[in-house]
Design a protein around this motif. Structure first.
Motif, PDB file in Angstrom:
ATOM      1  N   ALA A  79      49.117 -42.794  -0.227  1.00  0.00           N
ATOM      2  CA  ALA A  79      49.934 -43.160   0.923  1.00  0.00           C
ATOM      3  C   ALA A  79      50.025 -44.660   1.145  1.00  0.00           C
ATOM      4  N   GLN A  80      49.202 -45.440   0.450  1.00  0.00           N
ATOM      5  CA  GLN A  80      49.279 -46.884   0.574  1.00  0.00           C
ATOM      6  C   GLN A  80      50.241 -47.474  -0.455  1.00  0.00           C
ATOM      7  N   VAL A  81      50.520 -48.746  -0.288  1.00  0.00           N
ATOM      8  CA  VAL A  81      51.416 -49.446  -1.204  1.00  0.00           C
ATOM      9  C   VAL A  81      50.575 -50.358  -2.084  1.00  0.00           C
ATOM     10  N   ALA A  82      50.431 -49.987  -3.352  1.00  0.00           N
ATOM     11  CA  ALA A  82      49.614 -50.764  -4.277  1.00  0.00           C
ATOM     12  C   ALA A  82      50.353 -52.027  -4.704  1.00  0.00           C
ATOM     13  N   LEU A  83      49.626 -53.118  -4.767  1.00  0.00           N
ATOM     14  CA  LEU A  83      50.185 -54.393  -5.213  1.00  0.00           C
ATOM     15  C   LEU A  83      49.892 -54.655  -6.684  1.00  0.00           C
ATOM     16  N   LYS A  84      48.952 -53.897  -7.242  1.00  0.00           N
ATOM     17  CA  LYS A  84      48.584 -54.056  -8.648  1.00  0.00           C
ATOM     18  C   LYS A  84      49.076 -52.851  -9.440  1.00  0.00           C
ATOM     19  N   PRO A  85      49.655 -53.056 -10.604  1.00  0.00           N
ATOM     20  CA  PRO A  85      50.076 -51.909 -11.412  1.00  0.00           C
ATOM     21  C   PRO A  85      48.866 -51.167 -11.968  1.00  0.00           C
ATOM     22  N   GLY A  86      48.968 -49.843 -11.959  1.00  0.00           N
ATOM     23  CA  GLY A  86      47.916 -49.035 -12.550  1.00  0.00           C
ATOM     24  C   GLY A  86      46.603 -49.025 -11.810  1.00  0.00           C
ATOM     25  N   VAL A  87      46.619 -49.295 -10.499  1.00  0.00           N
ATOM     26  CA  VAL A  87      45.379 -49.267  -9.723  1.00  0.00           C
ATOM     27  C   VAL A  87      44.852 -47.830  -9.673  1.00  0.00           C
ATOM     28  N   PRO A  88      43.598 -47.604 -10.052  1.00  0.00           N
ATOM     29  CA  PRO A  88      43.064 -46.245  -9.967  1.00  0.00           C
ATOM     30  C   PRO A  88      42.855 -45.828  -8.518  1.00  0.00           C
ATOM     31  N   SER A  89      42.709 -44.531  -8.315  1.00  0.00           N
ATOM     32  CA  SER A  89      42.377 -44.034  -6.984  1.00  0.00           C
ATOM     33  C   SER A  89      41.147 -44.754  -6.464  1.00  0.00           C
ATOM     34  N   ILE A  90      41.172 -45.076  -5.186  1.00  0.00           N
ATOM     35  CA  ILE A  90      40.043 -45.772  -4.576  1.00  0.00           C
ATOM     36  C   ILE A  90      38.745 -44.965  -4.685  1.00  0.00           C
ATOM     37  N   LEU A  91      38.869 -43.645  -4.885  1.00  0.00           N
ATOM     38  CA  LEU A  91      37.689 -42.807  -5.101  1.00  0.00           C
ATOM     39  C   LEU A  91      37.054 -43.032  -6.465  1.00  0.00           C
ATOM     40  N   GLN A  92      37.818 -43.565  -7.394  1.00  0.00           N
ATOM     41  CA  GLN A  92      37.326 -43.742  -8.756  1.00  0.00           C
ATOM     42  C   GLN A  92      37.048 -45.201  -9.119  1.00  0.00           C
ATOM     43  N   TRP A  93      37.038 -46.091  -8.154  1.00  0.00           N
ATOM     44  CA  TRP A  93      36.745 -47.475  -8.489  1.00  0.00           C
ATOM     45  C   TRP A  93      35.340 -47.597  -9.076  1.00  0.00           C
ATOM     46  N   SER A  94      35.235 -48.422 -10.105  1.00  0.00           N
ATOM     47  CA  SER A  94      33.926 -48.695 -10.706  1.00  0.00           C
ATOM     48  C   SER A  94      33.108 -49.565  -9.757  1.00  0.00           C
ATOM     49  N   GLU A 153      43.303 -56.818   0.415  1.00  0.00           N
ATOM     50  CA  GLU A 153      44.671 -57.324   0.515  1.00  0.00           C
ATOM     51  C   GLU A 153      45.241 -57.742  -0.837  1.00  0.00           C
ATOM     52  N   THR A 154      44.385 -57.862  -1.854  1.00  0.00           N
ATOM     53  CA  THR A 154      44.881 -58.154  -3.201  1.00  0.00           C
ATOM     54  C   THR A 154      45.247 -56.880  -3.954  1.00  0.00           C
ATOM     55  N   VAL A 155      44.925 -55.729  -3.367  1.00  0.00           N
ATOM     56  CA  VAL A 155      45.152 -54.450  -4.030  1.00  0.00           C
ATOM     57  C   VAL A 155      46.256 -53.652  -3.341  1.00  0.00           C
ATOM     58  N   TYR A 156      46.239 -53.657  -1.995  1.00  0.00           N
ATOM     59  CA  TYR A 156      47.192 -52.870  -1.212  1.00  0.00           C
ATOM     60  C   TYR A 156      47.903 -53.752  -0.186  1.00  0.00           C
ATOM     61  N   GLN A 157      49.051 -53.295   0.229  1.00  0.00           N
ATOM     62  CA  GLN A 157      49.802 -54.011   1.255  1.00  0.00           C
ATOM     63  C   GLN A 157      49.092 -53.848   2.606  1.00  0.00           C
ATOM     64  N   VAL A 158      49.010 -54.931   3.366  1.00  0.00           N
ATOM     65  CA  VAL A 158      48.285 -54.924   4.637  1.00  0.00           C
ATOM     66  C   VAL A 158      49.080 -55.683   5.694  1.00  0.00           C
ATOM     67  N   ARG A 159      48.630 -55.532   6.933  1.00  0.00           N
ATOM     68  CA  ARG A 159      49.073 -56.385   8.030  1.00  0.00           C
ATOM     69  C   ARG A 159      47.869 -57.109   8.608  1.00  0.00           C
ATOM     70  N   THR A 160      48.134 -58.236   9.251  1.00  0.00           N
ATOM     71  CA  THR A 160      47.064 -59.048   9.804  1.00  0.00           C
ATOM     72  C   THR A 160      46.867 -58.750  11.286  1.00  0.00           C
ATOM     73  N   VAL A 161      45.608 -58.694  11.699  1.00  0.00           N
ATOM     74  CA  VAL A 161      45.224 -58.581  13.107  1.00  0.00           C
ATOM     75  C   VAL A 161      44.693 -59.948  13.520  1.00  0.00           C
ATOM     76  N   PRO A 162      45.519 -60.782  14.162  1.00  0.00           N
ATOM     77  CA  PRO A 162      45.095 -62.161  14.436  1.00  0.00           C
ATOM     78  C   PRO A 162      43.970 -62.249  15.466  1.00  0.00           C
ATOM     79  N   ARG A 163      43.040 -63.146  15.209  1.00  0.00           N
ATOM     80  CA  ARG A 163      41.981 -63.468  16.168  1.00  0.00           C
ATOM     81  C   ARG A 163      42.519 -64.490  17.161  1.00  0.00           C
TER      82      ARG A 163
END
Length: 390
Positions: free
Chosen positions: A21-36, A48-58
């Motif tokens: 359901a997320q928007v991957a920014l890297k091609p071929g990113v494995p499921s987050i359940l299978q990350w090494s 934020e280098t892997v998926y699209q995000v929004r910022t919550v400003p302080r």
């Protein structure tokens, strides 16, 4: 104990949903359940280098977390040996431990190369933040109350199995809507919900959820339902007329004084996931816990209704585990604590009567597990004992 682990395992379904359901920014990113382990260490602090995000400003001010008069160095017995904090952190891939008593730091340690300014992804801890934003929206008059029906805020659900379901029932995971949370089944609801744009102009999670049938009467039965936590996020956004990131910044990050911008992963429609994946510093996790322990106040401003923090973190429904029950996206534990909990070892544990907040961030080798849970409970209980009298 088996039921506790099953309930925890159900929460791992969030990650299965997140993989689609997320928007991957890297091609071929494995499921987050299978990350090494290497990918966990690299990407948990930099999601934020892997998926699209929004910022919550302080904001401009930082809520202080001063050092306490003394520090603690708890040891504990587990699995036939004596453990120190360093032992536990090394064995269970812990990136950070923070202990606050009365808002003062008793213990703060980092691992896995993490630095104090580094963020770490929350997984399902975000659910408890989303619940807190419901409270803020009630205080603001944007949500009329817990007994108001969800279709007043998400009109696309009219005529569906959500007709007549209240905001409170959603927060208790007791809508009565049929849901399959089996994350090993590629055809389960949790694997399919939000994974595609079904209707242009309608949030994908809303499109999917409004097609589901009813299985039980609303309020009658707890059913862990990841999709509904995202649905609550949509409800809040619609009620307040702002994104979750904007509202979280306005009601929590700025007024309470978080030290660094948070980031929040978004779905295919660009909407923040109400059930997953905020990233914040270890100390800001602590501030989230302290905000709730302080009754939802930021300085002299009552951000949440005066009754909200206690009601949200006390049992509202039996959840099938041998524990006190479930609140509003908060777990109650047999040791008397309440938790915001996420897979792979994320937690904010609070002992209300002890005025104690314990934050743990980790990169466990698997999402959940009996031994992982038992070891963390032993560690948390040892921290509580060491903090007595501090």
């Amino acid at each position: 104990m088996r039921k506790i682990i099953l309930a925890m395992a159900a929460s791992a379904a969030l990650a299965a949903t997140g993989a689609q359901a997320q928007v991957a920014l890297k091609p071929g990113v494995p499921s987050i359940l299978q990350w090494s382990p290497e990918q966990q260490r690299e990407w948990y602090p930099a999601i934020e280098t892997v998926y699209q995000v929004r910022t919550v400003p302080r904001g401009a001010r930082v809520h202080p977390l001063p050092a306490a008069g003394r520090t603690i160095a708890p040891t504990f017995e587990y699995a036939g040996k004596t453990w120190t904090v360093d032992d536990y952190m090394a064995a269970y891939n812990v990136s950070g431990v923070l202990v606050l008593k009365d808002g003062k730091v008793l213990l703060e340690k980092y691992g896995l190369g993490r630095k104090p300014e580094d963020r770490w992804t929350s997984f399902s801890v975000a659910k408890s933040v989303t619940s807190t934003l419901v409270g803020a929206a009630i205080q603001d008059g944007r949500i009329k109350g817990l007994e108001d029906v969800v279709t007043n805020y998400v009109p696309e659900l009219k005529g569906s199995a959500y007709e007549g379901v209240t905001v409170r029932q959603l927060l208790m995971m007791s809508s009565g809507v049929k849901w399959n949370e089996d994350y090993t089944d590629p055809n389960s609801d949790v694997a399919r919900a939000g994974a595609a744009i079904l209707e242009p102009g309608v949030n994908p999670i809303v499109s999917y959820m409004r097609r589901l049938p009813r299985a039980n009467e609303p309020g009658a039965k707890f059913t862990y339902n990841t999709g509904e936590t995202d649905l609550v996020g949509v409800l809040v956004s619609k009620a307040v007329g702002k994104s979750l990131s904007e509202y979280a910044s306005e009601k929590l990050w700025k007024p309470y004084g978080m030290e660094r911008d948070a980031i929040w992963m978004v779905d295919l429609a660009g909407h923040e996931r109400g059930g997953c994946c905020m990233s914040m510093t270890l100390r800001d996790y602590g501030r989230v816990g302290q905000f709730m322990l302080d009754g939802g106040k930021a300085g002299d401003v009552q951000v949440l209704p005066p009754w909200w923090a206690e009601q949200a973190t006390t049992p509202q429904i039996t959840n099938g585990a041998p524990a006190p029950g479930y609140g509003y996206f908060w777990w109650m534990r047999p040791n008397g604590s309440y938790d915001a909990s996420g897979i792979f070892g994320q937690s904010i544990t609070t002992f209300r009567d002890d005025r104690l907040v314990i934050v743990i961030n980790a990169a466990w080798p698997q999402a959940t597990g009996r031994e992982l849970a038992m070891a963390r409970t032993a560690f948390v209980n040892a921290i509580r004992e060491a903090a007595k009298g501090a």
